[in-house]
Design a protein around this motif. Structure first.
Motif, short mmCIF file in Angstrom:
data_model
loop_
_atom_site.label_atom_id
_atom_site.label_comp_id
_atom_site.label_asym_id
_atom_site.label_seq_id
_atom_site.Cartn_x
_atom_site.Cartn_y
_atom_site.Cartn_z
N CYS A 1 45.67 38.75 30.58
CA CYS A 1 44.45 38.80 31.38
C CYS A 1 44.35 37.67 32.39
O CYS A 1 43.58 37.76 33.35
CB CYS A 1 43.22 38.79 30.48
SG CYS A 1 43.04 37.28 29.50
N ASP A 2 45.11 36.58 32.19
CA ASP A 2 45.01 35.43 33.09
C ASP A 2 46.07 35.46 34.20
O ASP A 2 46.31 34.44 34.86
CB ASP A 2 45.10 34.12 32.31
CG ASP A 2 46.39 33.99 31.50
OD1 ASP A 2 47.16 34.98 31.43
OD2 ASP A 2 46.63 32.92 30.93
N THR B 1 45.07 36.68 39.11
CA THR B 1 43.64 36.37 39.14
C THR B 1 43.04 36.41 40.55
O THR B 1 41.83 36.26 40.70
CB THR B 1 43.37 35.00 38.50
OG1 THR B 1 44.16 34.01 39.17
CG2 THR B 1 43.70 35.01 37.03
N GLU C 1 40.78 38.30 34.04
CA GLU C 1 40.01 37.16 34.53
C GLU C 1 39.71 37.24 36.03
O GLU C 1 38.88 36.47 36.52
CB GLU C 1 40.73 35.86 34.17
CG GLU C 1 40.74 35.65 32.66
CD GLU C 1 41.29 34.30 32.23
OE1 GLU C 1 41.58 33.46 33.11
OE2 GLU C 1 41.42 34.09 31.01
N VAL C 2 40.34 38.18 36.73
CA VAL C 2 40.01 38.39 38.12
C VAL C 2 38.54 38.81 38.28
O VAL C 2 37.94 38.62 39.33
CB VAL C 2 40.96 39.45 38.75
CG1 VAL C 2 40.70 40.83 38.17
CG2 VAL C 2 40.86 39.45 40.26
#
Length: 444
Positions: A30-31, A34, A60-61
């Motif tokens: 998820c990171d 971004t 996380e964007v």
């Protein structure tokens, strides 16, 4: 039965989806990406209406977008629906040996396990079995706690590094499994041209005993001055710090409610991780370079280079070309390259030092000292020498090349100096990061 408590590990009960289609089920950590919403939009299009880990994570964007609370609730509802709706097979109690072939042709090997969060600490100068590699930014933890707190499932993108020059642990069990010709639990391609992945169960008494024997050897090798440094967090520093913070909350709740007996067995006490040997030939450690911007340009850059020379010790040597400068830095342990314009002329300087720690652990604090004392100077972090040279040919920009991260001194540096400065290294390219695949029950 083999007990892994001493090593801060447990054999997890892992959930795999039925009839795994890795190309639609698995998405990257998820990171990553971004600043690229198009990447995540493409991921959503590829996943379509099929079960996908994309519905179980918070890219996380989108962290700063409106509707964050609603998105988190939607994620937790999706987790519950996947559990209740028969998406997963029955839990399988096993480690998982993983082989990930990236789009660059490299094959990285890993071992998925459950890490006891009581044996991990992110704070500097910890004596914990598992320690952070980079400074933890406290402000990043609370938003991530909202996602994990009360979540029915966890999916891992955390990667731990083992200091295993003999290739005993991960590669050892992998060789054993493949020599037998075991069928993989899953295999397939990953979305958006990110390579492929295979995974095998490590569950038999004989296999678990082999893992324990390898861990014992690494434990003995990592024991110094009354403590043992077994694992370093390679990727997912803040995710693991978040998992620990949520566990500390849950542990306090159990103690205060009179349920202290449940602490040892609580699923929240653990976090799924993938253990990777730092000496794995498929694991690249790339330096993250620096560029400094200044309105005064060459004069200030000369002052900065002289400041670093005094702080770090060493000598300045001019280089004939940018290719020679890059080659000199690449072939060193602790030499630094500087590329910038001064009065219209291109400067190519090499700072040769005799630093024995990881070079960035000495370089970044000295750079911070100079920037703090000279207002108006800005810094950015750059992947790739080509971009450093492109920027260094512009007025008011000083490109700084850092040497490769020395794997042999990695654990010793963290053990003696604590976590490395921010942006110290990168484990491969964005598409090579861990993809979500395995899941584990967390809060019931």
């Amino acid at each position: 039965m083999t007990d892994f408590t001493k090593y801060g590990l447990s054999v997890p009960e892992i959930l795999f989806p039925k009839n795994i289609d890795t190309k639609t089920w698995s998405v990257v950590a998820c990171d990553q990406y971004t600043q690229d919403k198009d990447y995540w939009a493409k991921a959503a299009k590829i996943a379509g209406d099929k079960p996908s880990t994309l519905n179980l994570i918070f890219p996380e964007v989108y962290l700063n977008d409106e509707g964050k609370a609603e998105r988190i609730q939607k994620i937790k509802k999706a987790m519950a629906s996947y559990i209740d709706g028969g998406v997963f097979d029955a839990p399988k109690k096993a480690f998982v040996y993983v082989e990930r072939t990236t789009a660059y042709g490299r094959t990285r090997k890993g071992l998925v396990a459950a890490l006891d969060l009581d044996t991990y600490e992110w704070k500097p100068f910890s004596n914990a079995l598992t320690r952070a590699t980079e400074a933890t930014i406290l402000e990043r933890i609370p938003p991530r706690m909202e996602i994990r707190r009360g979540a029915p499932l966890e999916l891992p993108h955390i990667m731990l590094l083992a200091n295993d020059p003999g290739h005993l642990l991960v590669e050892g069990i992998g060789d054993k499994i493949k020599a037998r010709g075991d069928n993989p639990l899953y295999q397939g391609d990953l979305m958006q041209e990110s390579g492929s992945i295979k995974g095998w169960a490590v569950a038999s008494d004989d296999d678990l005993k082999a893992v324990e024997e390898s861990l014992q050897k690494l434990y003995q090798a990592g024991s110094k001055n009354g403590s043992t440094f077994l694992f370093a967090v390679g990727d997912g520093n803040h995710s693991l710090a978040t998992a620990k913070a949520v566990w500390e909350e849950e542990k306090k709740r159990l103690q205060e409610s009179g349920a202290a007996a449940q602490i040892q067995a609580s699923p929240v006490r653990y976090a799924l991780v993938e253990i990777v040997n730092i000496y794995d030939l498929g694991l690249t450690f790339e330096p993250i370079h620096r560029v400094v911007f200044s309105k005064t340009g060459g004069t200030e850059f000369e002052a900065l280079i002289n400041f670093l020379k005094e702080k770090l010790g060493g000598t300045i040597v001019q280089q004939e070309s940018k290719e020679a400068l890059e080659e000199a830095v690449k072939n060193s342990k602790a030499d630094f390259g500087f590329y910038y314009k001064e009065n219209g002329a291109q400067k190519r300087l090499l700072l040769k030092t005799k630093i024995t720690d990881l070079a960035v652990s000495r370089f970044q604090p000295a750079l911070d000292d100079f920037i703090k004392a000279n207002g108006g100077t800005e810094i950015d972090y750059i992947h790739g020498a080509d971009e450093i040279f492109r920027l260094g040919e512009k007025d008011g920009a000083l490109g700084m090349l850092l040497p490769p991260v020395a794997k042999a001194s990695f654990f010793d540096t963290i053990g003696s100096l604590g976590p490395l400065p921010r942006k110290s290294f990168s484990m491969g390219e964005a598409s090579e990061k861990r993809f979500y695949l395995e899941a584990r029950r967390l809060f019931n």
